[in-house]
Design an enzyme around this catalytic site. Structure first.
Site, PDB file in Angstrom:
ATOM      1  N   LYS A 179     -37.449 -23.063  -5.868  1.00 45.34           N
ATOM      2  CA  LYS A 179     -37.982 -22.589  -4.579  1.00 45.34           C
ATOM      3  C   LYS A 179     -39.080 -23.539  -4.158  1.00 45.34           C
ATOM      4  CE  LYS A 179     -37.378 -18.752  -2.019  1.00 45.34           C
ATOM      5  NZ  LYS A 179     -36.204 -17.874  -1.987  1.00 45.34           N
TER       6      LYS A 179
HETATM    7  P1  NAD Z   1     -37.240 -14.452   8.609  1.00 42.57           P
HETATM    8  O1  NAD Z   1     -38.357 -15.411   8.733  1.00 42.57           O
HETATM    9  O2  NAD Z   1     -35.988 -14.670   9.371  1.00 42.57           O
HETATM   10  O3  NAD Z   1     -37.767 -12.979   8.986  1.00 42.57           O
HETATM   11  C1  NAD Z   1     -38.882 -12.399   8.399  1.00 42.57           C
HETATM   12  C2  NAD Z   1     -39.148 -11.058   9.076  1.00 42.57           C
HETATM   13  O4  NAD Z   1     -40.251 -10.438   8.400  1.00 42.57           O
HETATM   14  C3  NAD Z   1     -39.560 -11.177  10.543  1.00 42.57           C
HETATM   15  O5  NAD Z   1     -38.982 -10.119  11.286  1.00 42.57           O
HETATM   16  C4  NAD Z   1     -41.086 -10.999  10.502  1.00 42.57           C
HETATM   17  O6  NAD Z   1     -41.614 -10.441  11.686  1.00 42.57           O
HETATM   18  C5  NAD Z   1     -41.214 -10.015   9.344  1.00 42.57           C
HETATM   19  N1  NAD Z   1     -42.554 -10.031   8.747  1.00 42.57           N
HETATM   20  C6  NAD Z   1     -43.301 -11.104   8.381  1.00 42.57           C
HETATM   21  N2  NAD Z   1     -44.508 -10.698   7.936  1.00 42.57           N
HETATM   22  C7  NAD Z   1     -44.507  -9.350   7.995  1.00 42.57           C
HETATM   23  C8  NAD Z   1     -45.459  -8.351   7.681  1.00 42.57           C
HETATM   24  N3  NAD Z   1     -46.649  -8.667   7.177  1.00 42.57           N
HETATM   25  N4  NAD Z   1     -45.117  -7.055   7.892  1.00 42.57           N
HETATM   26  C9  NAD Z   1     -43.923  -6.711   8.395  1.00 42.57           C
HETATM   27  N5  NAD Z   1     -42.973  -7.621   8.713  1.00 42.57           N
HETATM   28  C10 NAD Z   1     -43.264  -8.914   8.515  1.00 42.57           C
HETATM   29  O7  NAD Z   1     -36.946 -14.338   7.031  1.00 42.57           O
HETATM   30  P2  NAD Z   1     -35.596 -13.890   6.301  1.00 42.57           P
HETATM   31  O8  NAD Z   1     -34.788 -15.093   6.029  1.00 42.57           O
HETATM   32  O9  NAD Z   1     -34.987 -12.735   7.013  1.00 42.57           O
HETATM   33  O10 NAD Z   1     -36.173 -13.413   4.888  1.00 42.57           O
HETATM   34  C11 NAD Z   1     -36.717 -12.113   4.702  1.00 42.57           C
HETATM   35  C12 NAD Z   1     -36.830 -11.830   3.217  1.00 42.57           C
HETATM   36  O11 NAD Z   1     -35.549 -11.941   2.608  1.00 42.57           O
HETATM   37  C13 NAD Z   1     -37.739 -12.777   2.442  1.00 42.57           C
HETATM   38  O12 NAD Z   1     -38.354 -12.045   1.402  1.00 42.57           O
HETATM   39  C14 NAD Z   1     -36.769 -13.785   1.859  1.00 42.57           C
HETATM   40  O13 NAD Z   1     -37.274 -14.401   0.708  1.00 42.57           O
HETATM   41  C15 NAD Z   1     -35.604 -12.886   1.548  1.00 42.57           C
HETATM   42  N6  NAD Z   1     -34.319 -13.560   1.436  1.00 42.57           N
HETATM   43  C16 NAD Z   1     -33.789 -14.269   2.477  1.00 42.57           C
HETATM   44  C17 NAD Z   1     -32.541 -14.855   2.335  1.00 42.57           C
HETATM   45  C18 NAD Z   1     -31.860 -15.570   3.473  1.00 42.57           C
HETATM   46  O14 NAD Z   1     -30.699 -15.951   3.303  1.00 42.57           O
HETATM   47  N7  NAD Z   1     -32.499 -15.751   4.617  1.00 42.57           N
HETATM   48  C19 NAD Z   1     -31.852 -14.757   1.111  1.00 42.57           C
HETATM   49  C20 NAD Z   1     -32.424 -14.035   0.075  1.00 42.57           C
HETATM   50  C21 NAD Z   1     -33.650 -13.433   0.257  1.00 42.57           C
END
Ligand code: NAD
Length: 512
Positions: A179
């Protein structure tokens, strides 16, 4: 049972040691070989480096106290096209703003017509801290996302890299865990600055990664566009650049990305939820859910679940929280957040067809499922005491604290742990990587068919480990992994990961 390996360093509770609690619990349960435990306890490599970027000139709002001095300053007219608005209220100034401009400046202050007084801050280079943690490669090349966020740290990337080691093992894809990312709020950069930062990050990272060595992907704050830039920077000038396409995954489908990758994490989570209901002889239709985070994972999971007939009642994101007891129309909310250019923060806040509530109130809404899909450590002990749901289905990485876990168990709230719940992303990243290697392009139906089979069969193995019901069916075989006693789902998922990783050390041995 093997005793826990004594660390040579004094024990200090950090997000990493806290996140590793489940690792140690599962390692104790299966009597993990002492040397394998030591190999997995800390990352293989922790890279920290710095990335410098030339920032553009900005127009930043003038402090209120200084404004009276400029009350007679006439309006300046600059070409709006040359001013890029940023979320902190300032503008990035581009030279084309001066085409046919009418500028009145005093002490570097201008009054923008209809906007107010701004100070010109000349562009200068800035330095950002960057990371790549490579946790373990026993099962294959390091694999894991790239996060651009202001609250990252080495400790956090260690947690996330280790999670990838467990997740790739659980998904049974031939990768290890990694990561990385940059400590930056990308929303405070212009598009050109973000591009420059991304390219410079890859310039520094290039000696450390490669399609058979370490393969980044999108995470919070990065997306397919950023992956395209990373790909170009890595392959620029290489003789066989097309053979290197698999150096990053999560690319646009037009440049080697896989169909279904954008939705894959939300899709995988929906398959887990479907399987949770199937186990109870039911389906998600008619259920209700709450969501935290409306980004890639949250919005896609919501669309797919809504398509299965489940009702979204409330959403919290970085901008605010919305609630509608009659259900929120998910495609309409997606269009409010993503197709509306004035919604700069891409937030659900202000959505007119729902009530605006506080984040705290979210936890009090009665629903069947809670999906945390934002950042880590949101479901703390007190939150776990409050929530009124039957199932927590983790889309985010590490959304539940160890104390939150204990409270959920005490209250018999069930859990789909993150390492299987959000494994859909890395599973389809693997499909993307194979397609790149073979120069193939699979249909979305083929991708989703493989994903459903992979997620559901591994989910069933974890459930069998948790219930201690070893069996071999047409779709899965849990006989090798059950350990003769029952346990919670998070520990069961870790047992599966450790048994799959340990096999490599047991059967291949250690290089000296
Ligand atoms: P993203 O950046 O597309 O979206 C993040 C979301 O979280 C946004 O809606 C933002 O407004 C919200 N957010 C940020 N800070 C916040 C807070 N303090 N309180 C409430 N909401 C908040 O990110 P993503 O790709 O959707 O990833 C989200 C989670 O899923 C992360 O933990 C990431 O590690 C995990 N994840 C993502 C993927 C992927 O394929 N994108 C895969 C596995 C895990």
């Amino acid at each position: 049972m093997t005793a826990r390996v004594a660390s040579t360093e004094p024990t200090r509770q950090t997000v990493y040691t806290e996140a590793m609690e489940v690792f140690h619990r599962a390692a104790d349960l299966i009597g993990l070989d002492r040397r394998v435990r030591m190999e997995l306890e800390e990352p293989d490599y922790e890279h920290i480096f710095y990335v410098t970027v030339k920032m553009h000139t900005r127009l930043t709002p003038l402090a209120a106290a200084d404004q009276p001095r400029y009350k007679d300053l006439p309006d300046s007219e600059l070409l709006p096209d040359g001013l890029e608005p940023l979320l902190d209220g300032s503008f990035v100034f581009k030279r084309r703003a001066l085409i046919n401009a009418n500028v009145f400046m005093r002490d570097g202050v201008v009054r923008l017509k209809g906007k107010g007084l701004y100070k010109v801050v000349p562009g200068r280079p800035e330095r950002f801290k960057a990371y790549r943690v490579q946790h373990n490669q026993a099962r294959g090349p390091y694999k894991g996302g790239t996060r651009f966020h202001q609250d990252v740290s080495l400790d956090l990337f260690k947690v996330l890299a280790a999670e990838m080691t467990w997740k790739t093992a659980i998904a049974d894809v031939p990768f290890g865990g990694g990561k990385g990312g940059i400590k930056v709020d990308p929303k405070t950069l212009s598009s050109e600055e973000l591009e420059a930062l991304t390219l410079r990050y890859m310039y520094r990272l290039k000696p450390l990664i490669g399609p058979n060595l370490d393969i980044p992907a999108p995470d919070v704050g990065t997306d397919g566009t950023i992956m395209g830039l990373l790909l170009r920077q890595f392959t620029d000038g290489e003789r066989e650049r097309h053979s290197l396409r698999g150096v990053v995954t999560g690319k646009d489908t037009r440049i080697g990305g896989s169909e279904g990758r954008v939705k894959a994490t939300g899709q995988g989570l929906a398959y887990c939820i479907q399987e949770w209901y199937a186990d109870r002889g039911s389906v998600p239709a008619g259920s209700s859910f709450l969501l935290q985070g409306f980004g890639n994972v949250g919005s896609n999971a919501a669309e797919i679940l809504a398509g299965m007939g489940s009702k979204l009642l409330a959403v919290n994101d970085a901008g605010g929280t919305i609630f509608n007891p009659n259900g929120i129309d998910v495609p309409d909310l997606v269009s409010y957040v993503y197709d509306n250019p004035s919604n700069l923060r891409r937030t659900v806040a202000g959505y007119p067809k729902a009530e605006q509530i506080s984040k705290n109130d979210l936890w009090d809404v009665d629903a069947d499922i809670l999906i945390p899909a934002a950042l880590g450590a949101e479901i703390t002990g007190p939150v776990a005491e409050r929530i009124k749901v039957k199932l927590v289905a983790e889309g985010a990485n590490g959304p539940t604290t160890p104390e939150g876990d204990r409270v959920l168990a005490k209250r018999a709230i069930e859990l789909i742990p993150d390492i299987i719940g959000n494994a859909g992303g890395v599973t389809v990243s693997y499909y993307e990587w194979i397609q790149n290697k073979r120069m193939e392009h699979w249909s979305e139906t083929e991708v989703n068919g493989r994903l459903e089979q992979a997620i559901k069969s591994n989910y069933r193995i974890i459930r069998d480990i948790a219930r201690n019901t070893p069996r071999r069916t047409a779709t899965h075989n849990s006989q090798r992994y059950c350990i003769g006693r029952e346990m919670d789902m998070r520990t069961a998922a870790m047992v599966l990961a450790l048994k799959r990783i340990e096999a490599h050390y047991q059967l291949e041995g250690f290089s000296q």
